[in-house]
Design an enzyme around this catalytic site. Structure first.
Site, PDB file in Angstrom:
ATOM      1  N   LEU A  58      53.868  -1.020   1.182  1.00 38.37           N
ATOM      2  CA  LEU A  58      52.771  -1.025   0.229  1.00 38.37           C
ATOM      3  C   LEU A  58      52.926   0.208  -0.677  1.00 38.37           C
ATOM      4  O   LEU A  58      52.169   1.172  -0.600  1.00 38.37           O
ATOM      5  CB  LEU A  58      51.428  -0.994   0.956  1.00 38.37           C
ATOM      6  N   GLU A  60      54.204   0.648  -4.734  1.00 40.00           N
ATOM      7  CA  GLU A  60      54.784   0.130  -5.979  1.00 40.00           C
ATOM      8  C   GLU A  60      55.890   1.039  -6.509  1.00 40.00           C
ATOM      9  O   GLU A  60      56.869   0.565  -7.092  1.00 40.00           O
ATOM     10  CB  GLU A  60      53.693  -0.053  -7.035  1.00 40.00           C
ATOM     11  N   GLN A  82      51.829  -6.752  -6.892  1.00 35.49           N
ATOM     12  CA  GLN A  82      50.799  -7.670  -6.413  1.00 35.49           C
ATOM     13  C   GLN A  82      49.700  -7.913  -7.453  1.00 35.49           C
ATOM     14  O   GLN A  82      49.206  -9.038  -7.579  1.00 35.49           O
ATOM     15  CB  GLN A  82      50.198  -7.142  -5.115  1.00 35.49           C
ATOM     16  N   PHE A  83      49.339  -6.895  -8.215  1.00 31.01           N
ATOM     17  CA  PHE A  83      48.456  -7.022  -9.376  1.00 31.01           C
ATOM     18  C   PHE A  83      48.925  -6.021 -10.419  1.00 31.01           C
ATOM     19  O   PHE A  83      49.327  -4.900 -10.082  1.00 31.01           O
ATOM     20  CB  PHE A  83      46.992  -6.755  -9.009  1.00 31.01           C
ATOM     21  N   HIS A 129      42.331  -5.067 -10.831  1.00 27.17           N
ATOM     22  CA  HIS A 129      43.151  -6.240 -10.581  1.00 27.17           C
ATOM     23  C   HIS A 129      43.350  -7.096 -11.827  1.00 27.17           C
ATOM     24  O   HIS A 129      44.347  -7.797 -11.945  1.00 27.17           O
ATOM     25  CB  HIS A 129      42.532  -7.102  -9.476  1.00 27.17           C
TER      26      HIS A 129
END
Length: 325
Positions: A58, A60, A82-83, A129
């Protein structure tokens, strides 16, 4: 032809390229066994193995650094953020490294990395998000930025992105993932990067949009037609590089234009499009170019999202304002 949602078309594109090229790798947070938060990679790890489709920590920044390093060893990465609101953690790898690699190395190296990520409002996600940050990417030399509006384009554009030797930001609007189906060839095909698509022919005004705002613009054009206004709708598909010729040709035909984006007025690429029209077609204009955008505030909490986001009613109102100028 098969009837596919946009998420199914995206999965199909990745499956196609994993089959075709052993150098292609797909990875990100939870993309393996779980198939990603939206199930875009569902079944791919089982089909191609953990060496080709795998989970990352987890982090980025680590995903971006891995993609940049793998590009130097001949791999073609499809990395998922993921977003897209989390892109800042990977921004140095993307804008500071990948975007510069070809130039920095005098053409010796390329960074064939596709950065896939969901974004966009209308689905009541938590803070950070839904943010529309595509303008940051489009303003970074060395990056291509692609935003499909439908399943057919999504598959063809993603295949083109994965095969491209430059880093490509591939943004997927969450509201479009499962909102409708489209006829999509089951075999491989490509949609060229950097080419817009005229979704609807018209004579009175040009409406330019991308992503989810293309669907809103098409609805607005239908309403305008009932009121006697013929609107041409352009889906940019790629916002960097822009298909300037398509935009200018349309504006010279209709003599009026409205640029539509979900991003805030100061963000996105609306200002760039308006400037290009003024530079290249100002003598063809019979009114100033209009803009329909979100207001210049932080993306609101879910309870205010519907009020904050632009919609087809806003597009119709702006188009009529330009027509009546």
């Amino acid at each position: 032809m098969a009837q596919m949602t946009m998420i199914q078309a995206i999965t199909d594109a990745m499956r196609n390229e994993l089959k075709n090229d052993d150098r292609v790798l797909v990875y990100g947070e939870d993309v393996g066994k779980n198939g990603g938060v939206f199930r875009a990679t569902e079944g791919l790890q089982k089909e191609f193995g953990e060496d080709r489709v795998f989970d990352t920590p987890l982090a980025e920044s680590g995903i971006g650094g891995l993609a940049h390093g793998l590009s130097l060893t001949g791999h073609r990465s499809v990395m998922e953020l993921q977003f897209f609101g989390f892109v800042f953690e990977a921004f140095d790898s993307i804008a500071g490294q990948m975007a510069r690699l070809h130039n920095r190395s005098g053409g010796v190296y390329n960074a064939p990395v596709t950065i896939r990520s969901p974004f966009g409002g209308g689905v009541k996600t938590p803070e950070m998000h839904a943010d529309s940050l595509e303008g940051l990417m489009a303003q970074t030399p060395g990056l291509k930025v692609v935003i499909p509006s439908n399943p057919y384009d999504a598959k063809g554009l993603l295949i083109s992105a994965i095969r491209d030797n430059d880093p490509v930001i591939f943004l997927e609007h969450m509201k479009l993932y499962r909102s409708f189906r489209d006829e999509v060839p089951e075999e491989e095909y490509t949609v060229p990067l950097g080419k817009a698509d005229v979704k609807r022919e018209g004579t009175d005004i040009t409406i330019i949009a991308y992503g989810a705002m293309v669907q809103a613009s098409m609805k607005a054009a239908e309403q305008l037609e009932k009121d006697g206004v013929s609107a041409e709708v352009i889906d940019l598909r790629t916002i960097s590089p822009l298909d300037i010729d398509c935009i200018v040709d349309s504006v010279k035909k209709t003599n009026r234009a409205v640029m539509v984006q979900e991003a805030q007025k100061q963000a996105g690429i609306a200002s760039t499009v308006v400037a290009e029209i003024n530079d290249r077609a100002i003598l063809s204009l019979e009114a100033p170019v209009g803009r329909v955008t979100a207001p210049d505030t932080i993306f609101p909490f879910a309870s205010a999202e519907d009020t904050w986001l632009p919609n087809e009613k806003d597009i119709v109102a702006k188009a009529k304002e330009i027509i009546e100028f």
